[in-house]
Each structure stands twice: as structure tokens, then as C-alpha cells.
Design a protein around this motif. Structure first.
Motif, PDB file in Angstrom:
ATOM      1  N   UNK A   1       4.453  -2.232  29.012  1.00 57.68           N
ATOM      2  CA  UNK A   1       5.695  -3.002  28.851  1.00 57.68           C
ATOM      3  C   UNK A   1       6.841  -2.333  29.601  1.00 57.68           C
ATOM      4  N   UNK A   2       6.859  -0.992  29.598  1.00 64.59           N
ATOM      5  CA  UNK A   2       7.908  -0.271  30.319  1.00 64.59           C
ATOM      6  C   UNK A   2       7.781  -0.489  31.825  1.00 64.59           C
TER       7      UNK A   2
ATOM      8  N   UNK B   1      -8.734   0.200  25.966  1.00 65.06           N
ATOM      9  CA  UNK B   1      -9.434  -0.265  27.163  1.00 65.06           C
ATOM     10  C   UNK B   1      -9.446  -1.782  27.246  1.00 65.06           C
ATOM     11  N   UNK B   2      -9.644  -2.438  26.111  1.00 65.72           N
ATOM     12  CA  UNK B   2      -9.665  -3.909  26.104  1.00 65.72           C
ATOM     13  C   UNK B   2      -8.315  -4.492  26.491  1.00 65.72           C
TER      14      UNK B   2
ATOM     15  N   UNK C   1      -8.249  -7.091  29.486  1.00 63.74           N
ATOM     16  CA  UNK C   1      -7.982  -8.495  29.164  1.00 63.74           C
ATOM     17  C   UNK C   1      -6.532  -8.882  29.414  1.00 63.74           C
ATOM     18  N   UNK C   2      -5.610  -8.065  28.910  1.00 68.95           N
ATOM     19  CA  UNK C   2      -4.199  -8.436  29.002  1.00 68.95           C
ATOM     20  C   UNK C   2      -3.594  -8.102  30.371  1.00 68.95           C
TER      21      UNK C   2
ATOM     22  N   UNK D   1       0.936  -3.437  37.730  1.00 66.08           N
ATOM     23  CA  UNK D   1       0.063  -2.419  37.151  1.00 66.08           C
ATOM     24  C   UNK D   1      -1.355  -2.535  37.706  1.00 66.08           C
ATOM     25  N   UNK D   2      -1.893  -1.409  38.166  1.00 61.22           N
ATOM     26  CA  UNK D   2      -3.313  -1.267  38.456  1.00 61.22           C
ATOM     27  C   UNK D   2      -3.847  -0.163  37.547  1.00 61.22           C
TER      28      UNK D   2
END
Length: 245
Positions: A105-106, A160-161, A165-166, A174-175
Motif C-alpha cells: 500500500x505504501x 505469498x498468496x 493474487x492481489x 510492484x514486482x
């Protein structure tokens, strides 16, 4: 390699300390967030490439963390639960997954021009469900029991999920890579190791071994080396110490 700055969570832990050292060896600047009473090497306090923030990660707001990581190209989490009764069953039970979500989120708040690399230390006992990794009936039963009795395993799975998923494979900011070591052991020096897309042996019934310094080495290389990152981004590589035959 251009100058980079990486934030490390869990830096005071056994693997996290190695990771800070490995990043410094690559010429990076390192920011660490550690608990107020955490023990850290004295050398960090006199190294102008190391910035230390003493606070609980859960005490930081999304905005405060966004400000702290604004100049970071890499983020790494070596967070885990202490192997004590309080560490396993006490609060916060979702330390890893909630910290990863807060980091993401940051990053989203900062809207960086280039995607930020996030590397999460996890466990070979956690499946990559993107690959439908085969699990025997006995393993399924034992994993179900572990989920019931050991909250840290569920926390690792949730972290990890969330990334799978998100955040997914096409996030604009983000990578990620989730590094999955098998049974962790202590070694003083980096040794040969191998990376696999999926476990090559059962983490429950035929576990391999991974030294913490090797985990730190590959996490640092992932953040610092473009080629290795391109090879593994969006995946959950399993790392084993190379067996001597």
C-alpha cells in the motif's frame, strides 16, 4: 550497477543480518526497520550507508512508511515468528502478511516511476498454487494439521498468496519474488546453492537444507542483478544448498 537503496524488514534476525551485509557488499544503501529493543551490529550505527529506524512496523501508518521508502528501489522482508510459545501463538499472528500488505500500500501511494522490487522470504513448505505443485495425500493431511496448530505457517501462506493474487504479474508499481528455503541452517560463508521453480523433494518428509547466508545472498542478488530478477520475478523459487557428492 547504479546506486540503489533497499529497505529490509526483519533485519535483526538471523537471515536479515546476513541480507544487510550482502546488500552492502553489492554497494547498496540499506534502510532497516527493527523493533526498539532489537540487537543490531554496532557497525551499522557508524556506516553512512545504513539507516536504522527503531519501531514496530505495525505502528507505522501507510503514509509514514511511504515517506520512508520513497527513495527505495528494493524492499525485502525476512520477517518471521520466533520459535517460542509467545512467538508462535501470541500477537501479532499475521505479522508477515500484514507487513507485506502495508509495504504494498505504501508503494502504491508513492506511485514510483519504475516498479519497486519486493522480495519475501517464505518457506518450501508453502506451495506455489500458480503452478499446481503436486502434493501427496499424506502431505495434504499434515499441512492441514500444521495450518490448524501453527499460525505462522498460515501467515506465510497468506503473505505469498497476497502477492500472487492481489499484486499479480502486471502491477504498475510492484514486482515481486518469494524465496522459499527449506530447513534453515547456520553457516558463516556463502556456498553453492541451486534454485528451482518448485520443490524437488518433500519439505515435510524429505526436507533439504538451506543456509541462511545463502538465502540472504540470493535475495540480495535478486534485488541487485537485473538478469536474475527477470528470470524469477512473479515466481516462488525454492533454494537448496548444493549437495556435495
Amino acid at each position: 550497477m547504479s546506486k540503489q537503496t533497499t529497505l529490509v524488514l526483519g533485519a535483526s534476525g538471523a537471515t536479515g543480518k546476513h541480507l544487510v551485509s550482502q546488500l552492502l557488499l553489492l554497494g547498496q544503501s540499506v534502510k532497516v526497520i527493527v523493533r526498539p529493543n532489537a540487537k543490531i551490529p554496532d557497525s551499522w550505527l557508524i556506516n553512512d550507508k545504513v539507516s536504522v529506524l527503531r519501531t514496530e512496523i505495525s505502528n507505522l501508518s501507510e503514509g509514514e512508511l511511504a515517506d520512508h521508502i520513497e527513495d527505495c528501489q528494493g524492499l525485502a522482508s525476512c520477517l518471521g515468528h520466533n520459535l517460542t510459545w509467545k512467538g508462535i501463538y501470541g500477537a501479532p499472528r499475521k505479522l508477515v502478511s500484514q507487513s507485506v500488505q502495508l509495504l504494498c500500500r505504501a508503494v502504491e501511494k508513492n506511485k514510483s516511476k519504475n516498479p519497486v522490487k519486493l522480495v519475501l522470504m517464505n518457506t518450501a513448505g508453502n506451495q506455489n498454487r500458480d503452478l499446481s505443485e503436486p502434493v501427496s495425500f499424506g502431505e495434504k493431511c499434515l499441512i492441514a494439521l500444521i495450518r490448524l496448530l501453527l499460525p505462522p505457517h498460515t501467515d506465510n501462506e497468506a503473505a505469498a498468496d497476497f502477492l500472487r493474487i492481489q499484486i499479480g504479474q502486471k502491477h504498475p508499481f510492484i514486482e515481486w519474488v518469494v524465496v522459499r528455503p527449506d530447513t534453515l541452517i547456520d553457516r558463516e560463508e556463502v556456498s553453492d546453492y541451486t534454485l528451482h521453480a518448485s520443490p524437488s523433494r518433500s519439505a515435510l518428509f524429505n526436507p533439504g537444507k538451506t543456509s541462511r547466508i545463502n538465502v540472504a545472498h540470493v535475495m540480495a542478488k535478486l534485488i541487485g542483478e537485473k538478469g536474475l530478477w527477470e528470470e524469477w520475478k512473479g515466481q516462488m523459487p525454492v533454494i537448496y544448498n548444493k549437495e556435495i557428492k
